[in-house]
Write a protein that holds these residues in place. Structure first.
Motif, mmCIF file in Angstrom:
data_model
loop_
_atom_site.group_PDB
_atom_site.id
_atom_site.type_symbol
_atom_site.label_atom_id
_atom_site.label_comp_id
_atom_site.label_asym_id
_atom_site.label_seq_id
_atom_site.Cartn_x
_atom_site.Cartn_y
_atom_site.Cartn_z
ATOM 1 N N LYS A 92 15.457 9.723 -0.549
ATOM 2 C CA LYS A 92 15.012 8.941 0.610
ATOM 3 C C LYS A 92 13.527 9.196 0.859
ATOM 4 O O LYS A 92 13.024 10.297 0.618
ATOM 5 N N GLY A 93 12.862 8.133 1.331
ATOM 6 C CA GLY A 93 11.448 8.252 1.667
ATOM 7 C C GLY A 93 11.098 7.301 2.798
ATOM 8 O O GLY A 93 11.759 6.279 2.995
ATOM 9 N N VAL A 94 10.073 7.652 3.561
ATOM 10 C CA VAL A 94 9.636 6.835 4.699
ATOM 11 C C VAL A 94 8.246 6.300 4.391
ATOM 12 O O VAL A 94 7.338 7.051 4.031
ATOM 13 N N GLU A 95 8.090 4.978 4.519
ATOM 14 C CA GLU A 95 6.781 4.370 4.315
ATOM 15 C C GLU A 95 6.369 3.595 5.556
ATOM 16 O O GLU A 95 7.205 3.165 6.347
ATOM 17 N N GLU A 96 5.058 3.436 5.736
ATOM 18 C CA GLU A 96 4.519 2.743 6.908
ATOM 19 C C GLU A 96 4.204 1.301 6.540
ATOM 20 O O GLU A 96 3.637 1.027 5.473
ATOM 21 N N ARG A 97 4.594 0.402 7.421
ATOM 22 C CA ARG A 97 4.372 -1.025 7.167
ATOM 23 C C ARG A 97 3.785 -1.673 8.417
ATOM 24 O O ARG A 97 4.287 -1.474 9.522
ATOM 25 N N LYS A 98 2.705 -2.450 8.226
ATOM 26 C CA LYS A 98 2.068 -3.146 9.342
ATOM 27 C C LYS A 98 2.539 -4.606 9.362
ATOM 28 O O LYS A 98 2.472 -5.294 8.345
#
Length: 373
Positions: free
Chosen positions: A170-176
């Motif tokens: 699992k990984g968390v990414e930032e999205r605008k």
């Protein structure tokens, strides 16, 4: 004298020979007895020793016990003696070269072949464990808490069964994310109908989202938003549009047969249209609302305001009602249709007294009230 006779019955030489013979005979007997005793002792010793070297050993193979008698020294020889094969992946409780003692118990766990798929590879491995979890531990396959195992960890091991380990990361990414503004329309009664203007310019918003992605063996399977933050607030664009109704001007030709001149009281006036057989009613506003606005935007005024059907009499035009006088078409009503005119009064009592009147003649003059002559 007679002859001397020797009466000794034994010859001295003969006597010595007999003694020797007797001694030899007796010696042979003794030697024979000693030899027999020695042989007997040897046989007994051999038999006793042979009897004492016999051992009983318990061999447990996959939970099944066999009791064996053997005189062999090492476990390897005992197993060979009884044709018990041990595979290269089998587990034996002691080394094969261990000296076996009487009453010993030896455990042999047969290894089972299994197919394991992990990290993109499928291998045939062997295990002596009872369930999937134990087998993976025995085979040094490291597992993380979020990895998936098929079948489940507590499933019993069977020969040639298939076991699959799915690596879960699992990984968390930032999205605008840009949020477009909405266009909101607002009615404005002070603006003319059909007009519009921008009251507030729109501005798009910006939201920063944190997306948690789950991968199984490197493939994306789920993505969900776990947090969001508004970086720029969205501002809607506001457009006002007019709802104010303007008096509807109807231009009547001067050549029309309806155009003429009439005398109203002390005034002479020209009119554009003459309407006969008009029905008159009266109305008032609710108590406390004197001065309310009409459909044309003016304030209701007793002695001036009437409600008409704009298709018959244009709003904003003056009329002359025989027996009533000059009135201005400023309002409309749901029940005012065709040749019906509703006359405004401030008092509800006056409205009741007015009632409903029929057969009136009305002259449609125009947007300008005639001056007294």
């Amino acid at each position: 004298m007679g002859n001397f006779v020797n009466n000794d019955p034994h010859d001295p030489r003969s006597s010595s020979k007999s003694l020797a013979m007797r001694w030899k005979h007796e010696n042979v007997r003794v030697v024979s007895v000693i030899a027999v005793v020695a042989i007997a002792i040897t046989l007994v010793s051999v038999l006793v020793g042979f009897s004492y070297s016999k051992k009983t050993v318990a061999i447990v193979v996959d939970g099944q016990e066999r009791r064996l008698e053997t005189r062999q020294e090492t476990l390897r020889d005992v197993l060979d003696e009884h044709t018990i094969a041990v595979g290269s992946h089998d587990e034996v409780s002691v080394a094969l070269d261990t000296e076996v003692k009487d009453g010993a118990q030896i455990t042999i766990e047969r290894a089972k072949p299994i197919q394991i798929t992990v990290d993109g590879l499928t291998k045939t491995l062997y295990t002596t464990k009872d369930n999937v979890k134990q087998a993976l531990t025995q085979l040094n396959i490291n597992l993380k808490a979020q990895d998936k195992i098929f079948p489940s960890k507590l499933t019993s091991i069977a020969s040639n069964m298939n076991i699959k380990v799915v690596r879960v990361t699992k990984g968390v990414e930032e999205r605008k994310v840009k949020v477009p503004y909405q266009v909101v329309k607002q009615a404005n009664p002070d603006m003319k109908k059909g007009t519009k203007k921008t009251v507030q310019q729109g501005q798009s918003g910006l939201v920063v989202q944190k997306i948690e992605k789950t991968f199984e063996d490197g493939k994306l399977v789920t993505a969900r938003m776990v947090d969001k933050k508004v970086q720029a607030k969205q501002v809607n664009k506001v457009i006002a549009y007019g709802t104010k109704k303007e008096p509807e001007l109807v231009v009547l030709s001067a050549d029309s047969d309806d155009v003429g001149q009439s005398s109203g009281g002390n005034s002479d006036f020209d009119y554009k249209k003459k309407i006969t057989n008009v029905q008159l009613t009266a109305y008032t506003e609710t108590p406390g609302s004197v001065g309310a606005k009409t459909a044309s935007g003016t304030k209701v005024t007793e002695g001036r305001t009437i409600a008409v059907d704009p298709k018959v009499i244009p709003l904003g035009w003056w009329v002359y009602i025989e027996g009533i006088g000059f009135r201005r078409a400023e309002d409309t009503g749901g029940a005012v249709k065709g040749n019906i005119i509703d006359v405004y009064y401030d008092s509800s009592k006056q409205v009741q007294r007015f009632g409903r009147k029929k057969g009136y003649t009305v002259y449609v003059i125009g947007p300008v009230k005639p001056e007294a002559s």
